[in-house]
Scaffold this motif. Structure first.
Motif, mmCIF file in Angstrom:
data_model
loop_
_atom_site.group_PDB
_atom_site.id
_atom_site.type_symbol
_atom_site.label_atom_id
_atom_site.label_comp_id
_atom_site.label_asym_id
_atom_site.label_seq_id
_atom_site.Cartn_x
_atom_site.Cartn_y
_atom_site.Cartn_z
ATOM 1 N N GLY A 95 15.204 81.495 -35.180
ATOM 2 C CA GLY A 95 15.111 82.598 -34.994
ATOM 3 C C GLY A 95 13.574 83.235 -34.381
ATOM 4 O O GLY A 95 13.191 83.138 -33.868
ATOM 5 N N ILE A 96 13.693 84.818 -34.212
ATOM 6 C CA ILE A 96 12.340 85.596 -33.488
ATOM 7 C C ILE A 96 12.182 86.337 -34.897
ATOM 8 O O ILE A 96 12.896 87.050 -36.028
ATOM 9 N N ARG A 97 10.544 86.546 -34.836
ATOM 10 C CA ARG A 97 9.514 87.597 -36.075
ATOM 11 C C ARG A 97 9.291 88.823 -35.805
ATOM 12 O O ARG A 97 8.659 88.029 -34.177
ATOM 13 N N LEU A 98 9.484 89.486 -35.556
ATOM 14 C CA LEU A 98 9.402 91.180 -34.910
ATOM 15 C C LEU A 98 7.999 91.870 -35.440
ATOM 16 O O LEU A 98 7.551 91.985 -36.262
ATOM 17 N N ASP A 99 6.655 91.651 -34.329
ATOM 18 C CA ASP A 99 5.677 92.329 -34.513
ATOM 19 C C ASP A 99 5.591 93.278 -34.572
ATOM 20 O O ASP A 99 6.545 94.389 -34.291
ATOM 21 N N LEU A 100 3.986 93.501 -34.128
ATOM 22 C CA LEU A 100 3.405 95.280 -33.659
ATOM 23 C C LEU A 100 5.102 95.831 -32.878
ATOM 24 O O LEU A 100 5.295 94.900 -31.708
ATOM 25 N N GLY A 101 5.449 96.963 -32.753
ATOM 26 C CA GLY A 101 5.457 98.209 -32.020
ATOM 27 C C GLY A 101 6.919 98.693 -31.475
ATOM 28 O O GLY A 101 7.839 99.268 -30.668
ATOM 29 N N PHE A 102 8.272 97.576 -32.995
ATOM 30 C CA PHE A 102 9.738 98.268 -32.421
ATOM 31 C C PHE A 102 8.747 99.696 -33.852
ATOM 32 O O PHE A 102 8.009 100.117 -34.201
ATOM 33 N N ASP A 103 10.647 100.078 -33.238
ATOM 34 C CA ASP A 103 10.966 101.251 -33.761
ATOM 35 C C ASP A 103 12.246 101.408 -34.934
ATOM 36 O O ASP A 103 12.061 102.530 -35.003
ATOM 37 N N GLY A 104 12.128 100.367 -35.520
ATOM 38 C CA GLY A 104 13.494 100.747 -36.021
ATOM 39 C C GLY A 104 14.739 100.603 -36.209
ATOM 40 O O GLY A 104 15.707 99.998 -35.917
ATOM 41 N N LEU A 105 14.983 101.515 -35.055
ATOM 42 C CA LEU A 105 16.007 101.321 -34.409
ATOM 43 C C LEU A 105 16.770 99.960 -33.812
ATOM 44 O O LEU A 105 17.775 99.359 -33.343
ATOM 45 N N LYS A 106 14.941 99.689 -32.703
ATOM 46 C CA LYS A 106 15.761 97.804 -31.917
ATOM 47 C C LYS A 106 15.667 97.098 -33.054
ATOM 48 O O LYS A 106 16.550 96.298 -32.245
ATOM 49 N N GLU A 107 15.396 97.158 -34.319
ATOM 50 C CA GLU A 107 15.186 95.809 -34.915
ATOM 51 C C GLU A 107 16.652 95.971 -35.572
ATOM 52 O O GLU A 107 17.072 95.121 -35.520
ATOM 53 N N ALA A 108 17.086 97.195 -35.459
ATOM 54 C CA ALA A 108 19.116 97.001 -35.494
ATOM 55 C C ALA A 108 19.720 96.902 -35.018
ATOM 56 O O ALA A 108 20.464 96.124 -35.291
ATOM 57 N N GLN A 109 19.417 96.931 -33.890
ATOM 58 C CA GLN A 109 20.043 96.969 -32.625
ATOM 59 C C GLN A 109 19.980 95.347 -32.859
ATOM 60 O O GLN A 109 21.352 94.958 -31.838
ATOM 61 N N LEU A 110 19.055 94.829 -32.726
ATOM 62 C CA LEU A 110 18.866 93.308 -33.201
ATOM 63 C C LEU A 110 19.423 92.387 -34.006
ATOM 64 O O LEU A 110 20.209 90.672 -33.114
ATOM 65 N N THR A 111 19.968 92.626 -34.325
ATOM 66 C CA THR A 111 20.771 92.173 -36.131
ATOM 67 C C THR A 111 22.797 92.037 -35.212
ATOM 68 O O THR A 111 23.553 91.756 -35.858
ATOM 69 N N TYR A 112 22.736 92.876 -34.506
ATOM 70 C CA TYR A 112 24.271 93.081 -33.782
ATOM 71 C C TYR A 112 23.879 91.614 -32.738
ATOM 72 O O TYR A 112 25.368 91.494 -32.746
ATOM 73 N N ASP A 113 22.860 91.209 -32.061
ATOM 74 C CA ASP A 113 23.028 90.483 -31.125
ATOM 75 C C ASP A 113 24.338 89.371 -32.122
ATOM 76 O O ASP A 113 24.111 88.358 -33.199
ATOM 77 N N LYS A 114 24.821 88.540 -30.460
ATOM 78 C CA LYS A 114 25.761 86.888 -30.701
ATOM 79 C C LYS A 114 25.159 86.322 -30.900
ATOM 80 O O LYS A 114 26.318 85.135 -31.659
ATOM 81 N N THR A 115 23.918 85.698 -30.983
ATOM 82 C CA THR A 115 23.149 85.044 -31.053
ATOM 83 C C THR A 115 23.349 84.279 -32.619
ATOM 84 O O THR A 115 23.593 83.002 -32.291
ATOM 85 N N ASP A 116 23.439 84.950 -33.584
ATOM 86 C CA ASP A 116 23.262 84.633 -34.473
ATOM 87 C C ASP A 116 21.697 84.523 -35.296
ATOM 88 O O ASP A 116 21.297 83.393 -36.292
ATOM 89 N N LEU A 117 20.314 84.270 -33.629
ATOM 90 C CA LEU A 117 19.780 84.388 -34.554
ATOM 91 C C LEU A 117 18.956 84.911 -35.619
ATOM 92 O O LEU A 117 19.170 86.089 -36.107
ATOM 93 N N LYS A 118 18.009 84.215 -36.803
ATOM 94 C CA LYS A 118 17.457 85.160 -38.041
ATOM 95 C C LYS A 118 16.958 85.434 -37.409
ATOM 96 O O LYS A 118 15.909 86.042 -36.641
ATOM 97 N N ILE A 119 16.567 87.028 -38.123
ATOM 98 C CA ILE A 119 15.794 87.744 -37.150
ATOM 99 C C ILE A 119 14.338 88.469 -39.202
ATOM 100 O O ILE A 119 15.263 88.993 -39.925
ATOM 101 N N GLU A 120 13.544 87.550 -38.220
ATOM 102 C CA GLU A 120 11.956 88.605 -39.363
ATOM 103 C C GLU A 120 11.277 89.496 -39.433
ATOM 104 O O GLU A 120 11.044 89.731 -38.158
ATOM 105 N N LEU A 121 11.193 90.212 -39.776
ATOM 106 C CA LEU A 121 9.787 91.194 -39.976
ATOM 107 C C LEU A 121 8.291 90.890 -40.045
ATOM 108 O O LEU A 121 8.477 89.993 -41.340
ATOM 109 N N ASN A 122 7.738 91.553 -39.421
ATOM 110 C CA ASN A 122 6.183 91.014 -40.017
ATOM 111 C C ASN A 122 5.764 91.929 -40.951
ATOM 112 O O ASN A 122 5.435 93.213 -40.724
ATOM 113 N N ILE A 123 5.919 91.167 -42.600
ATOM 114 C CA ILE A 123 5.603 91.836 -43.449
ATOM 115 C C ILE A 123 3.988 93.205 -43.910
ATOM 116 O O ILE A 123 3.868 94.648 -44.079
ATOM 117 N N LEU A 124 3.266 92.829 -42.568
ATOM 118 C CA LEU A 124 1.642 92.475 -41.830
ATOM 119 C C LEU A 124 1.820 94.317 -42.109
ATOM 120 O O LEU A 124 1.181 95.139 -42.062
#
Length: 161
Positions: A95-124
């Motif tokens: 999977g990937i952990r999303l760090d600084l600089g994303f905007d909400g739309l990109k995070e949502a977009q990434l979850t539809y990728d066909k690779t089935d990678l886990k998508i983690e958010l940096n809670i900090l």
């Protein structure tokens, strides 16, 4: 979801052999997750691929899950599309952990990728967003829920989220 003990490795501050030794030792003591950083790696893409594949393959053989820390800068630097996460899958990451600089739309977009990678958010990152705007944006969009996770680990001494 069962909690896993994990370690962090920073390839730009180490060597592949030293990382493998550390991973093996961590596995011996029951660790099963590895966080590693693509943010500050400053090497040609072919060397990045070779080193990360070697490290992740080694961890996979020990049944350890590897998550890559990324940001929009990583997508730009490595010329990766938000619609195609196959680069991270080719490295062998779980999977990937999303760090600084994303905007909400990109995070949502990434979850539809066909690779089935886990998508983690940096809670900090989320803690510092005024009125949790990023989280609100992320949750309001059409998110493929089974790929969404949160990350509540932080690599600084005496710090927890």
């Amino acid at each position: 979801m069962k909690r896993k003990l994990g370690i962090s490795i920073y390839p730009e501050k180490s060597t592949v052999e030293k990382d493998k030794e550390y991973i093996e030792k961590a596995h011996k003591y029951g660790f099963s997750k590895i966080f590693t950083c693509l943010l500050s790696v400053d090497k040609p893409i072919d060397i990045i691929k070779k080193e990360f594949i070697e490290i992740i393959d080694f961890a996979d053989r020990l049944e350890m899950e590897v998550i890559l820390d990324i940001s929009p800068a990583v997508f730009d630097k490595l010329n990766i599309s938000y619609n195609d996460l196959s680069f991270f899958k080719e490295l062998g990451a779980a999977g990937i952990r999303l760090d600084l600089g994303f905007d909400g739309l990109k995070e949502a977009q990434l979850t539809y990728d066909k690779t089935d990678l886990k998508i983690e958010l940096n809670i900090l990152e989320l803690m510092w967003i005024h009125e949790r705007q990023l989280l609100d944006l992320f949750l309001m969009r059409s998110v493929k829920r089974e790929n969404k996770e949160k990350d509540d680990e932080y690599e600084k001494k005496y710090y927890g989220c």
